[in-house]
Design an enzyme around this catalytic site. Structure first.
Site, PDB file in Angstrom:
ATOM      1  N   CYS A   1      -6.623   6.622  -3.318  1.00 58.28           N
ATOM      2  CA  CYS A   1      -5.475   5.755  -3.562  1.00 58.28           C
ATOM      3  C   CYS A   1      -5.989   4.397  -3.999  1.00 58.28           C
ATOM      4  O   CYS A   1      -6.693   3.725  -3.255  1.00 58.28           O
ATOM      5  CB  CYS A   1      -4.638   5.626  -2.299  1.00 58.28           C
ATOM      6  SG  CYS A   1      -3.341   4.378  -2.440  1.00 58.28           S
TER       7      CYS A   1
ATOM      8  N   CYS B   1       0.077   0.695  -7.033  1.00 55.86           N
ATOM      9  CA  CYS B   1       1.317   1.206  -7.610  1.00 55.86           C
ATOM     10  C   CYS B   1       2.543   0.646  -6.911  1.00 55.86           C
ATOM     11  O   CYS B   1       3.549   0.342  -7.557  1.00 55.86           O
ATOM     12  CB  CYS B   1       1.354   2.731  -7.526  1.00 55.86           C
ATOM     13  SG  CYS B   1      -0.016   3.494  -8.383  1.00 55.86           S
TER      14      CYS B   1
ATOM     15  N   THR C   1      -0.282  -0.470   2.196  1.00 54.24           N
ATOM     16  CA  THR C   1      -1.347  -0.018   1.317  1.00 54.24           C
ATOM     17  C   THR C   1      -2.025  -1.206   0.637  1.00 54.24           C
ATOM     18  O   THR C   1      -1.356  -2.004  -0.008  1.00 54.24           O
ATOM     19  CB  THR C   1      -0.749   0.930   0.261  1.00 54.24           C
ATOM     20  OG1 THR C   1      -0.135   2.009   0.945  1.00 54.24           O
ATOM     21  CG2 THR C   1      -1.817   1.453  -0.670  1.00 54.24           C
TER      22      THR C   1
ATOM     23  N   GLU D   1      -5.065   1.077   4.518  1.00 53.05           N
ATOM     24  CA  GLU D   1      -3.739   0.800   5.066  1.00 53.05           C
ATOM     25  C   GLU D   1      -3.939  -0.138   6.248  1.00 53.05           C
ATOM     26  O   GLU D   1      -4.830   0.088   7.077  1.00 53.05           O
ATOM     27  CB  GLU D   1      -3.060   2.085   5.570  1.00 53.05           C
ATOM     28  CG  GLU D   1      -3.147   3.275   4.630  1.00 53.05           C
ATOM     29  CD  GLU D   1      -1.987   3.417   3.665  1.00 53.05           C
ATOM     30  OE1 GLU D   1      -0.993   2.701   3.832  1.00 53.05           O
ATOM     31  OE2 GLU D   1      -2.102   4.238   2.733  1.00 53.05           O
TER      32      GLU D   1
ATOM     33  N   HIS E   1       8.909   4.666  -7.566  1.00 51.95           N
ATOM     34  CA  HIS E   1       7.685   4.910  -6.815  1.00 51.95           C
ATOM     35  C   HIS E   1       7.409   6.392  -6.612  1.00 51.95           C
ATOM     36  O   HIS E   1       6.260   6.811  -6.532  1.00 51.95           O
ATOM     37  CB  HIS E   1       7.754   4.181  -5.485  1.00 51.95           C
ATOM     38  CG  HIS E   1       6.418   3.976  -4.851  1.00 51.95           C
ATOM     39  ND1 HIS E   1       5.294   3.631  -5.572  1.00 51.95           N
ATOM     40  CD2 HIS E   1       6.003   4.078  -3.563  1.00 51.95           C
ATOM     41  CE1 HIS E   1       4.256   3.529  -4.757  1.00 51.95           C
ATOM     42  NE2 HIS E   1       4.657   3.802  -3.541  1.00 51.95           N
TER      43      HIS E   1
ATOM     44  N   TYR F   1       3.713   8.887  -7.792  1.00 53.85           N
ATOM     45  CA  TYR F   1       2.814   9.813  -7.104  1.00 53.85           C
ATOM     46  C   TYR F   1       2.140  10.798  -8.056  1.00 53.85           C
ATOM     47  O   TYR F   1       1.376  11.667  -7.641  1.00 53.85           O
ATOM     48  CB  TYR F   1       3.532  10.489  -5.931  1.00 53.85           C
ATOM     49  CG  TYR F   1       3.382   9.596  -4.723  1.00 53.85           C
ATOM     50  CD1 TYR F   1       4.089   8.402  -4.630  1.00 53.85           C
ATOM     51  CD2 TYR F   1       2.448   9.880  -3.733  1.00 53.85           C
ATOM     52  CE1 TYR F   1       3.886   7.538  -3.573  1.00 53.85           C
ATOM     53  CE2 TYR F   1       2.247   9.021  -2.671  1.00 53.85           C
ATOM     54  CZ  TYR F   1       2.969   7.855  -2.596  1.00 53.85           C
ATOM     55  OH  TYR F   1       2.755   6.998  -1.544  1.00 53.85           O
TER      56      TYR F   1
ATOM     57  N   CYS G   1      -0.153   9.913  -9.601  1.00 53.23           N
ATOM     58  CA  CYS G   1      -1.572   9.583  -9.389  1.00 53.23           C
ATOM     59  C   CYS G   1      -2.299  10.742  -8.719  1.00 53.23           C
ATOM     60  O   CYS G   1      -3.482  10.963  -8.947  1.00 53.23           O
ATOM     61  CB  CYS G   1      -1.708   8.325  -8.548  1.00 53.23           C
ATOM     62  SG  CYS G   1      -1.086   8.514  -6.855  1.00 53.23           S
TER      63      CYS G   1
ATOM     64  N   GLU H   1      -0.874  10.899   2.838  1.00 51.90           N
ATOM     65  CA  GLU H   1      -0.097   9.930   2.070  1.00 51.90           C
ATOM     66  C   GLU H   1       0.799  10.629   1.052  1.00 51.90           C
ATOM     67  O   GLU H   1       1.893  10.172   0.748  1.00 51.90           O
ATOM     68  CB  GLU H   1      -1.051   8.973   1.355  1.00 51.90           C
ATOM     69  CG  GLU H   1      -0.331   7.842   0.636  1.00 51.90           C
ATOM     70  CD  GLU H   1      -1.287   7.036  -0.231  1.00 51.90           C
ATOM     71  OE1 GLU H   1      -2.317   6.583   0.294  1.00 51.90           O
ATOM     72  OE2 GLU H   1      -1.007   6.889  -1.425  1.00 51.90           O
TER      73      GLU H   1
END
Lengths: 508, 508, 508, 508
Positions: free
Chosen positions: C118, C122, C209, C275, C310, C314, C316, C464
């Protein structure tokens, strides 16, 4: 409450049994269904003799096979009954051990392999199993004579080798209302009158499996009952030809192919299932055949125990699964594709899913516990797990079988076109696959897969797998009830090092 | 072939057994592992006393629990052994009936509930089971004395209540080559020399479960062998402290948390699994402890039977599954979310999957068949089905547990932060969930779920579920072999009305 | 309400921006994080310089890569911004078209391929996207100056090329209570005081994050608000080094491997996620940086629009999925197993699942609609579908990667053992696979798969994926809201020949 | 090679087009099919006028709806064609942009919603798309005049608004043999003669969608070809009423319900699909309508491009999925069960799966790339992913719809029984669900779900979803080809710190 019709013959139990004679063979079974004068409707017409109706007959053949198997394989399909001190058809046998339940499961799988359809005799068997313990338990509490009546009935049933159907599912009407709250009181079957000879019932039993092919129908409550539903809490044995009964035949996908010439397009020409709506219009039951009347608090355990037996009975679908695996393997071979690794892998997956179902069923039977009446009952959690897998895996097995079949399964012309003089040669020319396999073999297997995944026996293999013995959510509710969260939380808390304090939560 | 090192003590079986004394309790078991002088490496260092190493100890604790359970619940965890005419730990019991296998499964599930990890004793148990019939069968064919040697060994093992580890998996090197074809002959363990007192072996056994915690290691072939692999076909019992053994400890996810202060972040502070690489450098085995030497044709059935036993042993994961269900239910409660229908539904799904695994295992055990040597063996198809479900369902159970846990499971600060004077109050303030539940309980359950889905015991619950007793494809191959397509094709052809002609295809 | 601490510097927006200078390279980004004097705790200790902490640094490296990519591939990772009439990092770009969203998705996938974790940027990007339209809409209704403040902030942000983190998730306490009902009012972040220079907020943002790696944190409501929650409805920009902020670092599976010598066991030594719990103790925000204060009715659309952006971000995870596919293919090759059909089939399945996620994301972006403020927003249904697939498929991809990896992934000894003089040669001897592949390559790939399926980056790839941007049930609720049952019932009724009568039902 | 029959009229292209006149409405389309004198067999009989046959007509109605939609919603279902400088039906439009493909997908979903079946016009559309680029590419290489012929044909096709069917799938015979190796040379369609006016073809096209309802059939190769298969590499346009054509109608599950009185039991009385075997017995094609003749090396790219277009066209099934969701929601409401959380959850799952399919399709279209001829082609990977999801999700959607329907779906008596005087009142009494919903509405929805999951349109919704545009394995092979393992291995190796050495492996 409606007045009972005055014209019903109020027969005694003995009079009713007097019309039976012992059935030894499948042929005698078929003969026993003739000339009963039952009132059956199909496609808007009253059927003179159901036994000879081409749509109905395959469902009778499936039941006939339960008699034939008892002769062909008595080790599997019969058992010694202490009640009559003789071997009886296992579909009438009172369970004496876990092994009896395991053998029942094996017989069910075998029947599935032999017929490729629902052979309609399990719900009745599971009903007589549950009645053994329920009548016992009621008698213990209320001093009623139900268990002896039950044994007397079973003795006659075993001697005459009859088929008992389970009349369970009421139409239910508005599902947010209890039986006594319905606008129409008949939406649940109920007692309309009682006299010194017996009682009368009115209502209907919906999608009753093999109803028309049964000698006796056992009516019983479909769900738990309250004191206000007392007249709806009734169990009794009704002969299939009783006055006041009307059968309305449920139609199935591709049912009318049974009316066509030729046997190929039927897929499975010999065997099929049957579901009917059975309407009870003030049907009389003599007291000897009443096994529960008003003891409403036993409706709930009766349903719970029936599902414990019956959800494991869905092991029969592994027999159909065997047919699916075999059909898929055959068509792959006929297409010349059986050596491909993805084909073999799909057959393995089908088998894995099928055997997973089997294992849940026989595990449930092996783990059966004895009840107070002496009978054994399946492990409830595992029976629910079995049935829940049955609501899923046959759909995936079916999808994989269609994958191996290829698209031709749904674009194949009719048998008549194969036999027509112009088109026949064209079809035989162009549908030749592997040179050594007759085109007809290929079409027959394709039609069988169509039959089991879209056609008449898809009803039994798919939709009935979903809803029979309770829809998926019914199993989830039972699993929720039985999953003992507090015990399992305790394991987690212990390992996590949490000091467990007794809380209200624990009592939930 | 290398010359054996001249310095090995060539002990007799009696000498080796002479160092043992009967173990009665878990504590005695732990004591029995001390001062053995085994050669163990971990993180690049030789470990003086493994028993006291904080990373190793939890794996010893898990084995200790097998002794403790025998005392706490002897009905479950012990059995009467005719061999020594006494009750012995069930992990050393020779299977006399299907019921013995069912009780084994129940004990395995119970051990999973108690430890939440791999307790490392099943492979050894399944090994002694398979050796009963294999030694018998070899003797029948070759007139060898293996079965009696086996019984002699087992008598001592039961009397001394020892742990036997299974040394099965060779490193295998280039997987496209057979043992004797490898560039380095040691990539499969093999006999390097024989004399009148015994034989020597060299090689290694990879990811050996509980190797370091075992009193004896049974070396055996990992796959079928040919005549050219004769020296690789060897079975023998090696004491864990034999000269020439080196253990190299496998690391696990989050292993070093065991070195940290505090018990919370460990998730499951008491219990863990263990896998080691065990290197055999010319290790001596006296003839009394050699149970196969060169009878290569028995390697294949030995592996097949071992997997029949061992794939059903993966029922242990249902014990871990119970912990997962309990942990998920606990965290849902602590979060105040346990009444939501989707939460209950997920707990039901977890339970359904877990019980499906359980049913395959015990079905396999109930359906066990007796072998020629008198021992019973699990049904092979159902054992494979069990293990194959184990390669799938724990992953989904784990995903659902993470779903119920919430993201906090992977963002929670360390125990040290909870104890630090500045951050402690902040964390307790902001991580308060339901007011009546201590924040620490919430963190402990979250750490347990982390432990089992990502951390140290995820190794046992997930990856070992995938690969232990054979990776998924290994089960698929066995299912392929056992699925009897010709029989099933016959069902389909019969129903489809195809005249079955004997063809070459049928013979495949 | 607590009194604000008198000691906070009440800086103006200009003073705060004055401390920044434009960042051009990744190295400048890292430098910009130094000497900020932020208050960070990890393992119970206050960290002097987080940039140099070996556990923290990999998470900074991941963000650094977003700067490096802008230089390496400006077409992909930068865009022309009319606001400053220059190319800016795409993570700071205001979306002007569906194509901008598609390019964002491609950049996200690329970043996932490059970092395998991660990269934490984003949520901030999606926050600035939603604020464009929300500030516009509030201004339209209330005549507030938020949109201009937003544009002013964005101009500075783009010029200085800063990282903006999203401070969204409040701790929430008892989930059955609204913000103002909580026992502790701070369980949701809220305004504690206002003066003519700005306002003060107290509370915390959980599992934030990249919080510590951001230059600015945008605080905002985590869910819909009512009039009684007015003080909880606040949006503002806070510099990461503001007075009153405390960061408590969340620990991750295998986090301390970053402290070990050697880079192999880390799996992915360079990159990791982050996090933190960020505690706000009366933190000051000047009015210029307040973008919502009390307009509680906009909390709900703000959350809804943020999730529309959002949940598509994801995508990603498909970049991480590409790494998983590549790692699985590599280990299969190193094991010499890459030609097996079942191996190829599993790689295909992994790819199919990964591309299914990708297609949902970019479909959502291509189908974006323009909002009143001029910005484009992802199609909401497809964004939810994307994220919902992300809660499932990475777990299956991960399982398949572990399948291809083999059990060695969890039993491999440590790098230190490979380097130790006694054990190193043994390990290299026995873990040799295909002769032409170095043992170290094999171990490195195994450690990477461990890292992504059990270790540090499993946090980002699995957990996540489940909970980020809303847990699975959150997507189901949105799908339920958007699925337009009445329209679809209409299709069915029309085809079924049902005359549709307007009923109350239709209005539901 | 057989001699061509001397009796074929060797018409020119102009003569053939001369028989057409422009079609403006759906009714004109139906009229255009009358009196064509086509040779059609169904159930062993030659059909005088297919348009009036009750089994065939629903498939014509489905195509008629493509004309009706063009009038009802011209934005969606027509497009401006530069070729004729007029708006044309989108099913005849040459793709000029990704947006054209997206609109095509929306139109396909809309058609699915309107008809609940396969409307048979997509394969033809995708065929004309692929021919644009293929004819261009052949001309570039060989200097042939195919592209101009193609444009001339398309101009006429658009002006006359005709339907073009895709004649692709050869019977294939023994699948282990290439076309020229088959025992019967006709098992793949091939050129039998050529003269200066045109060429002759013989063979058959199997399960041809909407073949009988098309004005033109485009014959084309079904797979890659070699030099030895040169005569099998042929593309040409054949009018549906050409001399030498014979259609043999494929039967479908429940097809004969179309012959019954009443519209209820049909489920979807208006619409159905159609697949025929089309036999070509020396059919003449004038050169103007030959678009490929012997350029065998273009067969492979032609098939690959066609599947890129056509696999995304399976988005149509999301329109059927919308009907399924609507039908399931409606029956839940009629049963009074729509408020149950598990019911809503199942509707969400159905929607999620359906929208996942949709997203793959439109993503594939949005990501289309331009080819050398100027036309755009779908992204191939995403088109394969779309179709592969289509081989799975409709089966699960169907299972969930049956779950919500309840068992009554397969046990409901016939419409005739509902209308019969004795049984009608019983059925209306006992099948009353929610009091305010007519029993007939309930039965109609149940019959619709039966139609789509077991009956006539299950062929289109399920089996065709599996096999149309290539069976599942065909997509897996394409995904395997396109998944770029070397690139992805590179990501993994880079992150794992493996120095990548160029190897032969990289070149694979």
């Amino acid at each position: 409450m409606n007045a009972p019709l005055p014209t019903r013959r109020e027969e005694t139990a003995a009079q009713r049994w007097g019309r039976f004679s012992p059935i030894s063979t499948g042929e005698e079974y078929v003969a026993s269904l003739r000339n009963r004068g039952v009132c059956v409707y199909l496609f808007g017409e009253k059927i003179a003799e159901p036994v000879d109706h081409p749509i109905i007959r395959p469902s009778i053949n499936a039941l006939q096979a339960t008699y034939d198997l008892a002769i062909a394989d008595p080790e599997l399909a019969t058992a010694h009954s202490p009640l009559v001190n003789a071997r009886v058809n296992r579909f009438l046998h009172i369970v004496e051990s876990p092994q009896d339940l395991v053998l029942k499961n094996r017989m069910q799988r075998r029947m599935g392999q032999l017929t490729g359809t629902c052979f309609q005799r399990c719900a009745g068997l599971d009903t007589i199993s549950v009645l053994h313990s329920i009548t016992w338990d009621i008698d213990q509490k209320h001093g009623t004579p139900y268990h002896q009546r039950y044994l007397d009935f079973m003795r006659e049933a075993q001697c005459n080798n009859v088929i008992i159907g389970a009349g369970m599912t009421d139409p239910k009407g508005d599902r947010s209302k209890r039986p006594h709250e319905q606008a129409d009181p008949d939406l649940f079957l109920h007692v309309t009158a009682r006299n010194d000879r017996g009682l009368y019932v009115t209502g209907a039993k919906a999608h009753m499996t093999g109803g028309l092919n049964s000698h006796w129908i056992c009516i019983m409550p479909t769900m738990n009952m309250t004191a206000a539903d007392r007249d709806y809490a009734v169990v009794g044995m009704v002969p299939g030809d009783a006055e006041g009964l009307t059968y309305i035949y449920g139609r199935q996908s591709c049912d009318t192919r049974a009316l066509e010439a030729g046997d190929i397009d039927k897929g499975n020409a010999r065997y099929g299932g049957q579901e009917t709506l059975v309407v009870f219009d003030n049907v009389f039951i003599p007291w000897e055949h009443v096994l529960l009347d008003g003891e409403y608090e036993f409706a709930q355990p009766m349903v719970a125990r029936l599902t414990a037996y019956h959800r494991a009975s869905y092991v029969c679908k592994t027999g159909l699964g065997d047919v699916m695996v075999g059909a898929a393997a055959a068509i792959a071979e006929y297409n010349g594709a059986d050596a491909a690794s993805h084909i073999k892998d799909k057959l393995v997956e089908m088998t894995h899913l099928n055997e997973t179902i089997y294992s849940s069923a026989i595990a449930s039977s092996h783990e059966a516990q004895q009840l107070a009446s002496g009978i054994y009952m399946n492990d409830e959690m595992l029976a629910n797990v079995c049935k829940h897998n049955v609501t899923r895996f046959p759909y995936e097995i079916s999808r994989l079988a269609q994958d191996l079949a290829g698209g031709l399964m749904v674009t194949l012309p009719s048998q008549a076109d194969f036999e027509q003089e112009e088109t026949g040669p064209m079809l035989r020319k162009y549908f030749q696959g592997r040179p050594d396999i007759p085109v007809e073999s290929r079409t027959r297997i394709l039609r069988l897969i169509e039959n089991m995944t879209l056609g008449r026996n898809a009803v039994g293999y798919l939709t009935e797998s979903l809803h029979g013995a309770g829809s998926p959510q019914a199993q989830r509710i039972q699993i929720l009830r039985g999953m003992e969260l507090e015990r399992k939380k305790g394991y987690a808390q212990e390992l996590a090092g949490i000091e467990i304090i007794a809380t209200d939560a624990a009592a939930r």
